[in-house]
Structure formats: structure tokens, C-alpha cells
Design a protein around this motif. Structure first.
Motif, mmCIF file in Angstrom:
data_model
loop_
_atom_site.group_PDB
_atom_site.id
_atom_site.type_symbol
_atom_site.label_atom_id
_atom_site.label_comp_id
_atom_site.label_asym_id
_atom_site.label_seq_id
_atom_site.Cartn_x
_atom_site.Cartn_y
_atom_site.Cartn_z
ATOM 1 N N ILE A 1 15.391 0.999 -26.273
ATOM 2 C CA ILE A 1 14.022 0.858 -26.758
ATOM 3 C C ILE A 1 13.015 1.179 -25.651
ATOM 4 O O ILE A 1 13.166 0.717 -24.520
ATOM 5 C CB ILE A 1 13.731 -0.601 -27.209
ATOM 6 N N GLY A 2 11.995 1.931 -26.016
ATOM 7 C CA GLY A 2 10.922 2.228 -25.050
ATOM 8 C C GLY A 2 9.627 2.475 -25.784
ATOM 9 O O GLY A 2 9.487 2.152 -26.966
ATOM 10 N N ILE A 3 8.672 3.046 -25.064
ATOM 11 C CA ILE A 3 7.452 3.541 -25.711
ATOM 12 C C ILE A 3 7.292 4.995 -25.267
ATOM 13 O O ILE A 3 7.995 5.449 -24.358
ATOM 14 C CB ILE A 3 6.193 2.733 -25.312
ATOM 15 N N ALA A 4 6.376 5.709 -25.895
ATOM 16 C CA ALA A 4 6.017 7.037 -25.393
ATOM 17 C C ALA A 4 4.606 6.908 -24.843
ATOM 18 O O ALA A 4 3.684 6.528 -25.557
ATOM 19 C CB ALA A 4 6.060 8.070 -26.515
ATOM 20 N N ARG B 1 7.360 -4.129 -18.428
ATOM 21 C CA ARG B 1 8.371 -3.730 -17.454
ATOM 22 C C ARG B 1 9.792 -4.162 -17.799
ATOM 23 O O ARG B 1 10.723 -3.365 -17.798
ATOM 24 C CB ARG B 1 7.970 -4.295 -16.103
ATOM 25 N N SER B 2 9.954 -5.461 -18.106
ATOM 26 C CA SER B 2 11.319 -5.942 -18.346
ATOM 27 C C SER B 2 11.732 -5.724 -19.802
ATOM 28 O O SER B 2 12.798 -6.139 -20.217
ATOM 29 C CB SER B 2 11.409 -7.422 -17.993
ATOM 30 N N ARG B 3 10.845 -5.102 -20.573
ATOM 31 C CA ARG B 3 11.175 -4.882 -21.988
ATOM 32 C C ARG B 3 11.112 -3.406 -22.346
ATOM 33 O O ARG B 3 10.511 -3.001 -23.322
ATOM 34 C CB ARG B 3 10.239 -5.695 -22.882
ATOM 35 N N GLN B 4 11.734 -2.603 -21.525
ATOM 36 C CA GLN B 4 11.945 -1.209 -21.923
ATOM 37 C C GLN B 4 13.229 -0.714 -21.278
ATOM 38 O O GLN B 4 13.493 -0.958 -20.103
ATOM 39 C CB GLN B 4 10.754 -0.317 -21.614
ATOM 40 N N ASP B 5 14.017 0.003 -22.061
ATOM 41 C CA ASP B 5 15.306 0.488 -21.571
ATOM 42 C C ASP B 5 15.191 1.898 -21.020
ATOM 43 O O ASP B 5 16.045 2.357 -20.278
ATOM 44 C CB ASP B 5 16.340 0.473 -22.707
ATOM 45 N N PHE B 6 14.161 2.589 -21.451
ATOM 46 C CA PHE B 6 13.894 3.920 -20.902
ATOM 47 C C PHE B 6 12.387 4.130 -20.926
ATOM 48 O O PHE B 6 11.656 3.390 -21.603
ATOM 49 C CB PHE B 6 14.602 5.018 -21.718
ATOM 50 N N ILE B 7 11.954 5.139 -20.208
ATOM 51 C CA ILE B 7 10.530 5.476 -20.210
ATOM 52 C C ILE B 7 10.343 6.778 -20.973
ATOM 53 O O ILE B 7 11.030 7.770 -20.703
ATOM 54 C CB ILE B 7 10.008 5.614 -18.767
ATOM 55 N N GLY B 8 9.449 6.760 -21.942
ATOM 56 C CA GLY B 8 9.064 7.993 -22.628
ATOM 57 C C GLY B 8 7.750 8.456 -22.034
ATOM 58 O O GLY B 8 6.753 7.732 -22.079
ATOM 59 N N LEU B 9 7.755 9.643 -21.446
ATOM 60 C CA LEU B 9 6.530 10.171 -20.826
ATOM 61 C C LEU B 9 5.994 11.349 -21.638
ATOM 62 O O LEU B 9 6.723 12.307 -21.903
ATOM 63 C CB LEU B 9 6.828 10.654 -19.396
ATOM 64 N N ASN B 10 4.732 11.256 -22.035
ATOM 65 C CA ASN B 10 4.054 12.400 -22.635
ATOM 66 C C ASN B 10 3.123 12.960 -21.570
ATOM 67 O O ASN B 10 2.237 12.253 -21.093
ATOM 68 C CB ASN B 10 3.214 11.989 -23.856
ATOM 69 N N TYR B 11 3.350 14.195 -21.192
ATOM 70 C CA TYR B 11 2.465 14.786 -20.181
ATOM 71 C C TYR B 11 1.844 16.078 -20.715
ATOM 72 O O TYR B 11 2.552 16.967 -21.158
ATOM 73 C CB TYR B 11 3.208 15.081 -18.863
ATOM 74 N N TYR B 12 0.540 16.163 -20.640
ATOM 75 C CA TYR B 12 -0.169 17.372 -21.069
ATOM 76 C C TYR B 12 -1.009 18.008 -19.974
ATOM 77 O O TYR B 12 -0.936 19.182 -19.740
ATOM 78 C CB TYR B 12 -1.074 17.073 -22.279
ATOM 79 N N ARG C 1 12.710 2.385 -12.053
ATOM 80 C CA ARG C 1 14.188 2.499 -12.057
ATOM 81 C C ARG C 1 14.772 2.532 -13.469
ATOM 82 O O ARG C 1 15.677 1.755 -13.810
ATOM 83 C CB ARG C 1 14.824 1.340 -11.283
ATOM 84 N N LYS C 2 14.204 3.379 -14.299
ATOM 85 C CA LYS C 2 14.712 3.545 -15.673
ATOM 86 C C LYS C 2 14.921 5.030 -15.934
ATOM 87 O O LYS C 2 14.221 5.867 -15.354
ATOM 88 C CB LYS C 2 13.679 3.054 -16.699
ATOM 89 N N PRO C 3 15.823 5.337 -16.875
ATOM 90 C CA PRO C 3 15.920 6.734 -17.291
ATOM 91 C C PRO C 3 14.597 7.185 -17.911
ATOM 92 O O PRO C 3 13.925 6.378 -18.563
ATOM 93 C CB PRO C 3 17.009 6.732 -18.367
ATOM 94 N N VAL C 4 14.237 8.420 -17.701
ATOM 95 C CA VAL C 4 12.979 8.950 -18.230
ATOM 96 C C VAL C 4 13.283 10.093 -19.190
ATOM 97 O O VAL C 4 14.112 10.955 -18.910
ATOM 98 C CB VAL C 4 12.086 9.490 -17.083
ATOM 99 N N TYR C 5 12.624 10.060 -20.327
ATOM 100 C CA TYR C 5 12.671 11.192 -21.260
ATOM 101 C C TYR C 5 11.251 11.713 -21.379
ATOM 102 O O TYR C 5 10.323 10.912 -21.578
ATOM 103 C CB TYR C 5 13.187 10.752 -22.638
#
Ligand code: BGC
Length: 390
Positions: free
Chosen positions: A208-211, A246-257, A293-297
Motif C-alpha cells: 500500500i502507498g500513495i501517488a 512514513r510508517s504506513r506506506q510499503d512503497f512510494i509512488g512518485l508522480n514527476y512532471y 528506505r522504501k521501493p519507489v515506483y
């Protein structure tokens, strides 16, 4: 001399969309309501993806993609407060099945900007009970669909949502009130945190993460305004939300424009929407995420480019900086181009063209753009080829 840059094994390559922007036929959310009041353009049939998702996923697969990001429309699932529509769940079960059949790993966004009318009427995320409503909705969806997808994003771009709707006042609910802005951001944080706990409580193996949209702000040392924007940009725009979840995300979703800089001129081109194209900045925003220190998508990166003259280069240039970020220790595991198809671009209507696939909105015809084939080569070989030394 040409050089090939390989991405890590198992890297996910995809494209992204969102329900209201592509599905069509959604009339019971706040955007449709605002369109009826003449405040924003109407999405109408959009791309009619609600009925054509299988064809669109065929295209994504034929382009060598192995993942796909889409969103679920809250107003379809819960058209009235507390009354949930099992047929809507069934529809999205079909969507997830179609992705799986084609070998596309689903990335599901639970909420991408649009609110059911009943929720908007009670104040949306201004309401102090919003986290309860939101978490209840998330729980219902994950109960129905949790077995069909591993990657879930609760929220898309909370800071963009709050700033467009409560600071700039150009999206529903068209407010310009800093106190409401703050309340909405904080309620979104609580909403995510409660939804995260509920989802993990039901299915601990889900990721679970956010974007989150991070604009890159930069400035020369002596530009006072630039320094302020850079400072607040870093602590508030880029990292406030991430820190609070911080402690409630398993990955980071990054939107970059895009990138905003003050006090110096750099060579940069612009997209059709006037946003700067400056690819090194994606390396900057990625390396800033290392501390979590999380995987990033990379859950979105894209360009409005109707003639398709810049898109292929845009993708390749950004990817070479993504590759450099991986080399520099950021655990980037996937990239989703925004968007698979041209679609409804919020207050700008259908004019901006972000798609790998061009839409003919009269015939609903889909036409694959040349840049889509260039991206397909990258997806299929898991690498980019550079022509000059980097
Ligand atoms: C949003 C999309 C939007 C895209 C292009 C992102 O901020 O998540 O919904 O279409 O940018 O502007």
C-alpha cells in the motif's frame, strides 16, 4: 558511440490512467456536478474505456508493457452514503482479470480526485468524519478485489488536490482558503493512515502507498523568493505528507512532471501545457526519497504533446536520469508513463494530449503514436540506448 543502459530485472513498465479521465458515463461525482453548473468542462463519454478496457489493455500489451495503473471510481462503488454497488465491484473485477490475462501487473488507485456527490455535499475531505467514510470505502473495495491486485494506492496527489481545490480555487469545490487547505491535507493524511491500517488488517500481504506529485523547486542562493519557495517546497509540498504517513506506506509512488527554478536560466523546452521539460530534476526528486528506505515506483511521468514531436525524447531523457538514480542507490522498481491514451485533462478539458495513443473523440478510434513504439522498445528490452556519452 551508442551505449545501452539496462534496468534491474523485474522492472515494471506501464502506463497510467484514472477513472473519470477515461471511463465515460460518470454523472454522480463532484466534477460532473460542476460541469452541469458550467464551472468545468464535461467529461461525457471521455474515452469510453468503461466499455473498451479490453481493447485498451490489448494495446498496452502489444506495446510490451507489463504493468498498468488505473483508478476505481468511488461514486460508482458507493453512489449513496453507505450503499455499496456490488455490480460496480464486479465491473472492476473484470478489469483486473483482463489485466492479469494479459500479463499486466495492476496498480490500483482507490481515489483519484473525484468525489461522490453525496460526499462532496457534506464537505468532502473538509468534513471531520471524512477519514471514516474514506476508510470504509477502501475497506469495501479491498474486501471485494484484494485477491486480484497486490499494489494499491489509497490517494493520488493529495497536495495537487488540495491546492487546486482549496488554494487556487480552480477545481471543485472552488475554494480559496488556506485554513481549509490545511484541514483537507490533514484529513487526507488521517484518511490514508486509517485506510492503510484497515487494509493491512484484512490482507497483510498487499503493498500500500500513495501517488505523490513532487515538483522540483530550485533557486540561486541570492534570490529571496526562490529560496523561500525552495524551503517551503521541500518541507511542505514535497515531504510533509510523506513524513506523516512514513510508517504506513510499503512503497512510494512518485508522480514527476516538472521543475520550477528561480534566479537563473537553464535551457529548457515546454510542453503544450507550458510546463518546463527538464529531465535531470527527476534524479533530484528521486534521490530525495532515499531517506524513506522504501521501493519507489514512478506512478506518473508524461508530457502534453499533440504533435508527438517531443514525447519519445522526453521519455528517454527522463529514463536516463531514473537509471542514474538507481545507480545512485534509489530503489526504483517501475515506471508508468502518463497516459496510455489521450484523456480528460480536468479544467483543461480534452485539449491537452498526453497519450501514447491518440484519441479520436468523435469515433472513439485509437491510433498508436510513433513515440509509443519507441517506448515499447524500451519496455521490451528493459533498457534504453543512448547515442552519446552520458
Ligand atoms: C494527475 C493526472 C493528470 C496529469 C497530467 C497528474 O497531476 O494525476 O490526473 O492528468 O497530472 O496533468
Amino acid at each position: 558511440m551508442a551505449e545501452e543502459l539496462k534496468f534491474p530485472d523485474g522492472f515494471l513498465w506501464g502506463s497510467a490512467t484514472a477513472s473519470y479521465q477515461v471511463e465515460g458515463g460518470i454523472e454522480n461525482n463532484d466534477w460532473a456536478q460542476a460541469a452541469r453548473e458550467g464551472k468545468v468542462p464535461a467529461a461525457g463519454r471521455a474515452c469510453d474505456q468503461y466499455n473498451r478496457y479490453r481493447d485498451d489493455f490489448d494495446i498496452a500489451k502489444s506495446l510490451g508493457q507489463n504493468a498498468h495503473r488505473f483508478s476505481i471510481e468511488w461514486a460508482r462503488i458507493e453512489p449513496e452514503e453507505g450503499s455499496f454497488d456490488e455490480a460496480a465491484i464486479e465491473h472492476y473485477r473484470g478489469v483486473l482479470g483482463a489485466l492479469r490475462e494479459r500479463g499486466l501487473e495492476p496498480f490500483v488507485t482507490l481515489w483519484h480526485f473525484t468525489l461522490p456527490v453525496w460526499f462532496a455535499r457534506i464537505g468532502g475531505f473538509e468534513n471531520k468524519k471524512a477519514p471514516f467514510y474514506f476508510a470504509r470505502y477502501c475497506e469495501y473495495v479491498v474486501k471485494g478485489l484484494g485477491d486480484s491486485a497486490r499494489f494499491w494506492m489509497t490517494i493520488n496527489e493529495p497536495m495537487i488536490y488540495a491546492s487546486q481545490g482549496y488554494f487556487r480555487g480552480i477545481w471543485p469545490p472552488f475554494s480559496r482558503n488556506i485554513l481549509k487547505f490545511k484541514r483537507v491535507v490533514d484529513n487526507l493524511i488521517t484518511s490514508h493512515n486509517i485506510a492503510y491500517k484497515k487494509i493491512k488488517g484484512m490482507k497483510s500481504d498487499l503493498q500500500i502507498g500513495i501517488a505523490k506529485n513532487n515538483i522540483d523547486f530550485d533557486s540561486t542562493r541570492f534570490n529571496l523568493v526562490g529560496q523561500l519557495v525552495k524551503f517551503f517546497g521541500y518541507f511542505i509540498w514535497k515531504h510533509y505528507f510523506f513524513k506523516k504517513i512514513r510508517s504506513r506506506q510499503d512503497f512510494i509512488g512518485l508522480n514527476y512532471y516538472f521543475h520550477k527554478h528561480f534566479g537563473y536560466k537553464i535551457y529548457e523546452e515546454k510542453s503544450d501545457m507550458g510546463s518546463t521539460i527538464y529531465s535531470p530534476a527527476i534524479h533530484h526528486v528521486l534521490t530525495e526519497l532515499k531517506k524513506y528506505r522504501k521501493p519507489v515506483y514512478i506512478t506518473e511521468n508524461g508530457i502534453a504533446d499533440a504533435t508527438d514531436a517531443k514525447r519519445a525524447e522526453f521519455i528517454k531523457e527522463h529514463l536516463r536520469w531514473v537509471h542514474r538514480a538507481i545507480h545512485d542507490g534509489v530503489d526504483v522498481r517501475g515506471y508508468f508513463y502518463w497516459s496510455l491514451l489521450d484523456n480528460f485533462e480536468w479544467d483543461k478539458g480534452f485539449k491537452p494530449r498526453f497519450g501514447l495513443v491518440e484519441m479520436n473523440y468523435e469515433t472513439m478510434g485509437r491510433n498508436i503514436r510513433p513515440s509509443a513504439y519507441e517506448y515499447a522498445r524500451i519496455c521490451k528490452t528493459n533498457s534504453i540506448i543512448l547515442d552519446s556519452n552520458f
